[in-house]
Write an enzyme that holds these catalytic residues in place. Structure first.
Site, PDB file in Angstrom:
ATOM      1  CG  ASP A   1       1.539   0.238  11.719  1.00  0.00           C
ATOM      2  OD1 ASP A   1       1.016   1.345  12.614  1.00  0.00           O
ATOM      3  OD2 ASP A   1       1.203   0.074  10.591  1.00  0.00           O
TER       4      ASP A   1
ATOM      5  CG  ASP B   1      -0.448  -0.234   2.423  1.00  0.00           C
ATOM      6  OD1 ASP B   1       0.794  -0.452   2.703  1.00  0.00           O
ATOM      7  OD2 ASP B   1      -1.131  -0.405   3.595  1.00  0.00           O
TER       8      ASP B   1
END
Length: 975
Positions: free
Chosen positions: A483, A71
């Site tokens: 993350d 992404d």
């Protein structure tokens, strides 16, 4: 663990784009400030994975030709020999950083060297550029681009749906693209060179997760999301007649054409109420399978179904493993794939089942019956049709030890793409929110055995890097990541065993170490407070990051912000996001609010003086000399008031600071040698994102500088070995890493090594292959004879013709002739200097010596001699001393100087003696000396001139022990 990079890293991408708007790559042109490029070898610090892989694409006619799309981290090609991935979009420059967002990829089944990428990261304002179709005729080695008249969203909602790019398997000059946000269906008839909208396609898609989202993110409409050809409807060289298209519209989600895309109709009898994430055609069985969900994903999806369409009869059959009507259905479906070697064999994944894990379903009878990859036996126990080996990426356990029914590591989450190799029924790969897994014995599933799942992700690096430190001892690198927290990298070429734990941060926003005691480290970061209300957003290590323990925290903190460690590790200053700055003596057992520094400031520490910390906010630079207890804005001007700004202090040099960043037009690099009291902007640097330091070049005393900047009209990664006088580009057009800049540092132990953090391509490091710059033994030319101007009774301004040097002049030393031992009065970076503190009506002689970064000094200039002006008649001055703030061991004072006469004065000197052994640690708006208890302060160059009755003031910070008495006498004299 959810991949929400769009929210946490937008500022990073925008900062890169700001600088990148100037120039995208290219070789540095010759100039006085930029040297020829130096060959560097770039490669990743291994983490393996670390991000969402929404698409895996197998070529249908060439074995082992496999691509993966990410992404935010570009696209990759599989290398069968090494079982690793090769990045394909590292050439993307800062001006087109959004091309690293890949919303779709197509591999040509006819000319298999051809591959296409639909590139663009955001469809809202975060990405300033429109999307593009990138095309390659050599499997991604080189690319050409066609700009589109609309944006594409590789990191937008619905990015796991697809594939929206497709090549006609019979006539490969025809390529289709499903577009988002009302732009419909597009087609190229010349292998992707030109594109036109398919005007006859009736439905651009109306679904949006939140149509009212003011940020333009959740209001994104995925639009036309997949295209599938029925190869059997034409012969080679002719346009395929039957085409199926998926649309993000819950009432009209599948369309078809029976005449090569001339006209289109809604497929009759189709299911409604859900979005078709995937549409896969089994040509042998003439069956179209679709997997549907109630949302576009990839983070959510609570209901859905699997259907098949008999393309001959037009009959639809629901074949959901768990139908949406069932109370047991708490997920939608995606990850749909068919076995091209075994007609009727298909698999599908849940979209999405966070707890206890994702579920894979497999059918060998076209969906009539299904088996699950795991089943409940007696709750909470489960039986498994798989084993999982993550020894090659052990951090995938996330350090968890969950209770049944959960296990660690999980099978995955956000499993939008699951693909069976069209040439090998035993091989299957699937993407998750953190990595790419696969198996090579899939057929064991059908015979009651357990398939072996392991990471198949080597070479695919997708972490978003928020901070990097390279201490002088211990592990060579410690990373702060989005993350997955971050790692201690003891071996750059091996996957680290585990991310930071105790506590675990979802994202580590800031890292620091104590420069003179590097085993002491601190980190701050983010996590969901509602899930872990007893954890702190700051943690400490005393063994170089091998083990961590959390400190306490002030109230109201939700995000980590920035944190800095004192040079000796004795204290820490923390600027959490949205909360005022605090300091702690020791390891965060208690925190005290700092004063003088705005909320939201960035904080750093001096690398020599443990009492000195610095801050920056909205164009103002702040300094603390009392360990972060209080900060004072310095007089520095001209710094960027907006944009992403980074600054760092140089190891081994007190008060030596470099600052980089700002918005277009104001961006650049600034340098201070006086603790931020003033900064000089580097000429020739027209834009910058970040700056760092590494080991000095052989024969040089000053650390090497590394910058992401635009220098001499070229945007790239640069190194300077001479304090910024000249720069060398160390990346090239094939290694531009358009989403880079939030972190950069050199290695203090290896000359020439740089570490670069990217937003989606992980951590890069590069070495110059042992290339050492030639020793600089040539001194600068002799400076011109100084000229004295603006002569007053106490000072003058000296200017001289600048020296030249083969490498670069780093500064000058100004000397006053004083008999046997001349006195150095200043070291300006440029060819002018203001001398102060002179006596009235007195003759003085000054000369100048130039120096370079290698330590070479020029011949002294000829001296200039001048006489200061007479002091005012009948004039005088007074000085008033007061303590403005005091704390244990330190205080801050201010002295007001007033012209007590009627005539103007040009200079003043204040003197006093401390009664209790106090020591000044910093003084501003003046120049001081202290011998024992005796203090002398002379005016600065700008506040010596006082009209009759006028006043000025200077301030200082000082330390005390036991008693902090006020001086009994404070005198002021003119001159």
């Amino acid at each position: 663990m959810r991949r929400r990079l769009f929210s946490m890293l937008t500022a990073v991408a925008v900062a890169c784009a700001t600088v990148g708007a100037a120039v995208a790559g290219g070789t540095a042109s010759a100039s006085s400030s930029v040297a020829a490029a130096e060959p560097y070898q770039w490669k990743n610090v291994r983490i393996d994975g670390g991000g969402f892989v929404p698409g895996i694409i197998f070529n249908q006619t060439e074995r082992n030709l496999i691509y993966a799309r990410t992404d935010i981290g570009g696209a990759y090609r599989w290398e069968q020999a090494s079982k690793s991935w090769t990045p394909l979009l590292d050439w993307v420059g800062w001006d087109k950083w959004g091309y690293n967002g890949v919303v779709s990829l197509a591999t040509d089944p006819v000319e298999t060297n051809r591959v296409y990428v639909a590139a663009g990261m955001y469809t809202n304002s975060w990405d300033p550029n429109n999307g593009a179709i990138l095309r390659s005729a050599d499997k991604g080695a080189t690319w050409q681009a066609t700009a589109l008249p609309f944006k594409l969203g590789g990191n937008m909602p619905g990015r796991g749906m697809g594939e929206r790019l497709a090549v006609d398997p019979n006539r490969n000059s025809i390529v289709y693209l499903g577009a988002p946000d009302g732009n419909g269906l597009w087609r190229s008839t010349d292998k992707g060179v030109t594109w036109a909208k398919v005007a006859s396609f009736p439905n651009p898609g109306n679904y949006a997760q939140d149509p009212a989202d003011p940020n333009g993110y959740l209001s994104h409409r995925p639009g036309v999301v997949w295209v599938t050809f029925d190869k059997s409807s034409a012969t080679a060289g002719n346009t395929t007649q039957k085409i199926y298209v998926g649309v993000a519209d819950k009432e009209n989600t599948v369309y078809s054409s029976a005449n090569g895309g001339t006209t289109w109709t809604r497929v009759a009898g189709q299911p409604t109420g859900y979005l078709a994430h995937k549409g896969v055609l089994d040509n042998t069985g003439q069956t179209l399978y679709i997997a549907t969900s109630d949302t576009g994903g990839p983070y959510d999806g609570a209901k859905g179904d699997v259907w098949k369409l008999n393309t001959v009869t037009g009959a639809w059959t629901q074949i959901s493993p768990v139908p949406s009507s069932s109370a047991d259905d708490y997920f939608g479906y995606s990850g749909l794939t068919v076995d091209r070697q075994r007609p009727g064999t298909l698999m599908v994944a849940t979209q999405i089942s966070w707890w206890p894990d994702v579920i894979f379903f497999r059918s060998t009878d076209s969906g009539a019956t299904w088996t699950r990859i795991w089943d409940f036996t007696s709750y909470p126990n489960r039986s498994f049709r798989y084993t999982m080996d993550v020894s090659s990426s052990p951090w995938l356990t996330l350090g968890a030890n969950p209770q049944p029914p959960e296990v660690s590591p999980k099978l995955g989450w956000m499993t939008e793409s699951m693909e069976i190799d069209p040439f090998d029924s035993n091989r299957m790969m699937y993407g998750t929110g953190a990595t790419l897994y696969g198996t090579e014995d899939l057929l064991k599933w059908d015979t009651g055995g357990q398939i072996a799942i392991k990471p198949m992700v080597r070479g695919l690096e997708e972490t978003a890097v928020l901070d990097l430190i390279s201490p002088p001892s211990g592990a060579p690198l410690v990373s702060g990541l989005g993350d997955i927290g971050g790692f201690r990298h003891t071996n750059l070429d091996a996957v680290p065993p585990m991310m930071f734990t105790s506590p675990y941060f979802t994202s580590t926003t800031s890292l620091d170490y104590a420069e003179t005691n590097p085993a002491v480290m601190v980190r701050s970061g983010n996590f969901a407070d509602s899930e872990r209300p007893n954890d702190s957003h700051v943690a400490f290590s005393t063994d170089g990051g091998a083990n961590w323990f959390q400190g306490g925290e002030p109230g109201g903190i939700n995000e980590g912000g920035t944190v800095a460690a004192a040079a000796d590790g004795s204290r820490f200053v923390w600027a959490p996001k949205g909360v005022g700055v605090h300091y702690s003596v020791g390891y965060g057992n208690s925190w005290t609010a700092s004063t003088g520094l705005p909320t939201g400031a960035v904080v750093e520490s001096d690398r020599v003086n443990s009492s000195r910390f610095y801050g920056f906010s909205e164009g103002r630079f702040y300094a603390s000399t009392n360990g972060g207890a209080s900060f004072t804005a310095t007089a520095a001007t001209g710094l960027p008031a907006a944009g992403n700004v980074k600054f760092k202090a140089v190891p081994g040099r007190e008060g030596d600071i470099w600052l980089a960043g700002g918005e277009t037009g104001t961006s650049g690099v600034w340098h201070s040698t006086n603790g931020g009291a003033s900064f000089t902007k580097l000429s020739g640097v027209t834009g910058a994102v970040n700056i760092g330091f590494g080991k000095a070049a052989p024969g040089r005393s000053y650390q090497a500088l590394y910058a992401l900047a635009t220098i001499g009209g070229v945007t790239g990664v640069f190194r300077s070995d001479d304090t910024g006088a000249t720069w060398l580009r160390i990346n090239d057009d094939q290694h531009q890493y358009g989403n880079a800049g939030e972190a950069i540092t050199g290695d203090p132990r290896v000359y020439g090594r740089v570490y670069l953090g990217t937003n989606g391509r992980g951590i890069l490091y590069a070495d110059n292959g042992g290339v050492v710059p030639p020793a600089d033994t040539v001194p600068p030319s002799r400076p011109g004879t100084p000229a004295a101007s603006a002569i007053t009774s106490s000072g003058a301004t000296l200017t001289w013709a600048a020296s030249t040097d083969a490498v670069g002049v780093s500064g000058y030393d100004v000397y006053r002739e004083a008999g046997a031992t001349d006195v150095k009065v200043g070291s300006p970076p440029s060819a002018s200097f203001g001398v102060t503190g002179l006596s009235a009506d007195t003759s003085y002689s000054f000369y100048v010596i130039a120096r370079d970064a290698a330590g070479n000094s020029s011949t002294a200039s000829s001296p200039v001699t001048f006489r200061t002006a007479q002091g005012p008649v009948g004039g005088g001055c007074t000085a008033a001393y007061r303590v403005t703030n005091s704390w244990q061991g330190g205080f801050q004072g201010e002295v007001t100087v007033r012209n007590s006469g009627t005539a103007a004065i040009g200079a003043w000197t204040v003197r006093w003696s401390f009664p209790n052994g106090q020591t000044i640690t910093q003084l501003w708006s003046g120049a001081h000396t202290q011998t024992g208890a005796d203090v002398t302060v002379r005016n600065a160059s700008w506040n010596g001139n006082l009209a009759g009755g006028a006043s000025t003031a200077f301030g200082f910070g000082a330390s005390w022990t036991g008693t902090n008495g006020v001086p009994s006498t404070v005198t002021c004299t003119i001159g």
